[in-house]
Design an enzyme around this catalytic site. Structure first.
Site, short mmCIF file in Angstrom:
data_model
loop_
_atom_site.label_atom_id
_atom_site.label_comp_id
_atom_site.label_asym_id
_atom_site.label_seq_id
_atom_site.Cartn_x
_atom_site.Cartn_y
_atom_site.Cartn_z
N LYS A 6 0.84 -1.20 0.00
CA LYS A 6 0.00 0.00 0.00
C LYS A 6 0.87 1.25 0.00
O LYS A 6 0.66 2.17 -0.78
CB LYS A 6 -0.91 0.00 1.24
CG LYS A 6 -1.57 1.34 1.52
CD LYS A 6 -2.49 1.29 2.72
CE LYS A 6 -1.87 1.71 4.02
NZ LYS A 6 -1.56 3.14 4.15
N ASN A 7 1.86 1.28 0.90
CA ASN A 7 2.64 2.51 1.06
C ASN A 7 3.63 2.77 -0.07
O ASN A 7 4.27 3.81 -0.10
CB ASN A 7 3.38 2.50 2.41
CG ASN A 7 2.41 2.74 3.56
OD1 ASN A 7 1.23 3.02 3.35
ND2 ASN A 7 2.92 2.63 4.79
N CYS A 15 -5.94 12.91 12.98
CA CYS A 15 -5.80 11.50 12.66
C CYS A 15 -5.80 10.75 13.97
O CYS A 15 -5.26 11.23 14.96
CB CYS A 15 -4.49 11.31 11.91
SG CYS A 15 -4.07 9.61 11.66
N ARG A 59 0.07 14.40 13.44
CA ARG A 59 0.54 14.26 12.06
C ARG A 59 0.46 15.55 11.25
O ARG A 59 -0.29 15.64 10.27
CB ARG A 59 -0.19 13.13 11.36
CG ARG A 59 -0.05 11.82 12.07
CD ARG A 59 -0.73 10.70 11.36
NE ARG A 59 0.16 10.02 10.42
CZ ARG A 59 -0.22 8.98 9.71
NH1 ARG A 59 -1.43 8.52 9.80
NH2 ARG A 59 0.63 8.38 8.89
N ASP A 92 4.44 0.75 12.23
CA ASP A 92 3.27 0.04 11.67
C ASP A 92 3.20 -1.43 12.09
O ASP A 92 2.25 -2.12 11.72
CB ASP A 92 3.29 0.13 10.13
CG ASP A 92 2.87 1.51 9.63
OD1 ASP A 92 2.40 2.32 10.45
OD2 ASP A 92 3.01 1.79 8.43
N ARG A 98 -8.78 -0.57 4.47
CA ARG A 98 -7.93 0.46 3.88
C ARG A 98 -6.58 -0.12 3.50
O ARG A 98 -5.95 0.34 2.55
CB ARG A 98 -7.69 1.60 4.88
CG ARG A 98 -8.85 2.54 5.05
CD ARG A 98 -8.43 3.74 5.89
NE ARG A 98 -7.10 4.17 5.47
CZ ARG A 98 -6.15 4.60 6.29
NH1 ARG A 98 -6.37 4.70 7.57
NH2 ARG A 98 -4.97 4.96 5.83
#
Ligand code: UD1
Length: 417
Positions: free
Chosen positions: A22-23, A117, A122, A305, A397
């Site tokens: 994803k990133n 967030c 952030r 993460d 997501r």
């Protein structure tokens, strides 16, 4: 709203394929804005964040075509609206990644501020400072970042903390700037390297991606290219932790152990046997895990993460673990939910002390952010009885077909719509 129903207690066993990252996919899709020729991408994960970004790019005039083999073609030849509206940006902070490519290509951009967030404040101050250093006129008005520049100018940019999307935004802008740019204290994440490789295939002049100093020699235009998205190291790590926590034995295909050294080290410390070749990783766990301490830091150190997933493992490990979160100030929200399953966790500031218990008991829990959701799923897989995880739109997501992949490994898990 969808929920997951998990019947715990089954050791995961078997083989699954890891999806594209994803990133890496999100910044690389934004790189399509830098060229008037099509960018063809392979191994794109099927995720809600990817769909959100496709909607965002589509609204700007990017032509999108998808094929059934996880391929995507983005053609920004007729870019007409350099705008990222609040409605889309608020659901995905990574939307900030369109700012610099839009500015570099169109000379102007209006991008909504990402706003609050769940995992912390952030801010995007470093993104804005970098733009200003390259000669852009940047204002914040009515919740929007409004940036204008005829052509960005190369600059030496130092960020006082390591920012991943900040580094990616800067690198993209510098590709089309006049002259040389140097990014110091750059993020070294593998996803930054994947983006740099794609930009190089498009004709950019980039050196040093993967180190803390990246040098970019601006060019006047970028061409189209074809690029394959790298494997998702966080999805890989999540499945490895799930297998270790359940005392299982799994093999993950289409991934690479070299991009997750810190995670593999911690799993070995927990008692797992891990073997890897060029495109797969196998984990075998014999007996309950041992507690592991960890401290999150920018790559190549332990990733923030993966902190929540390891907390779930530590909940049922032998011993007491100390987990320190140094990247985001509010990233322990899963701890309260894990306590509902019977975990023994004490939080003090950015430190969590987790005393392993013999057993977790199923309950209803609520997902609060993407990686927190993954930790609740892992806890559900080891808990006795049934666990219901609510608000799994967070999970969708960032994890492709998570319940199907876990079922493939023998887990008792199903989605309730
Ligand atoms: C990226 C990842 C996210 C991961 C995070 C840290 C993507 C799409 N997301 O997020 O999954 O958790 O890296 O590895 O790749 N900061 C500022 N000012 C800025 C920018 C950042 O103060 O202008 C701070 C942040 O609040 C945070 C730290 O810098 O405390 C690191 O954040 P950053 O690396 O920018 O995270 P993201 O790129 O948003």
């Amino acid at each position: 709203m969808d929920k997951l129903l998990i019947r715990g207690g089954v050791p995961l066993s078997g083989e699954v394929r890891i999806s594209g990252a994803k990133n890496a996919a999100l910044p690389i899709m934004c790189a399509a804005l830098l060229s008037a020729a099509p960018l063809r991408l392979a191994n794109v994960p099927h995720l809600r964040d990817v769909t959100t970004l496709l909607n965002l790019l589509g609204g700007m005039g990017v032509a999108v075509s998808l094929d059934e083999k996880l391929g995507l073609e983005l053609d920004a030849g007729r870019l007409h609206t350099p705008l990222a509206p609040y409605d889309l940006v608020k659901t995905m902070r990574a939307s900030i990644l369109v700012l610099w490519p839009l500015l570099a290509r169109c000379g102007e951009a209006r991008v909504s501020l990402p706003g609050g967030c769940a995992i912390g404040q952030r801010p995007v101050d470093l993104h804005i400072k970098g733009l200003q250093a390259m000669g852009a006129d940047v204002r914040v008005e009515h919740g929007y970042i409004i940036a204008r520049a005829k052509r960005l100018k190369g600059a030496r940019i130092f960020t006082d903390l390591v920012t991943v999307t900040g580094t990616e935004n800067l690198m993209m802008a510098a590709c089309l700037a006049e002259g040389t740019s140097v990014i110091e204290n750059a993020a070294r994440e593998p996803e930054v390297v994947d983006l740099a490789n794609c930009l190089k295939a498009m004709g950019a002049n980039i050196e040093g991606a993967g180190s803390d100093t990246i040098t970019i020699e601006g060019v006047s235009t970028l061409a189209g290219a074809a690029h394959r998205i790298m494997p998702d190291r966080i999805e890989t790590g999540t499945f490895l932790v799930a297998a270790a926590a359940t005392g299982g034995s799994v093999r993950l295909r289409d991934t690479n152990a070299r991009i997750l050294d810190a995670v593999v080290d911690k799993l070995r410390e927990a008692g797992a046997t891990i073997t890897a070749d060029d495109d797969s990783i196998a984990l075998e766990m014999d007996g309950p895990p041992l507690s592991v301490n960890l401290r999150t830091s920018p790559y190549p150190a332990f990733p923030t993460d993966m902190q929540a997933q390891f907390m779930a493992l530590d909940c049922i490990a032998r011993g007491t673990a100390v987990l320190t979160e140094t990247i985001f100030e509010n990233r322990f929200m899963h701890a309260l939910e894990l306590q509902r399953l019977g975990a023994d966790i004490e939080i003090s500031g950015n430190t969590a002390v987790v005393k392993g218990v013999a057993q977790l008991d199923g309950a209803t829990v609520m997902a609060t952010d993407l990686r927190a959701s993954a930790s609740l799923v892992i806890a559900g897989l080891v808990a006795r009885g049934e666990t219901v995880v609510e608000r799994i739109y967070h999970l969708d997501r960032g994890y492709e077909c998570i319940e199907e992949k876990l079922s493939q490994l023998g887990a008792g898990i199903k989605r309730i719509r």
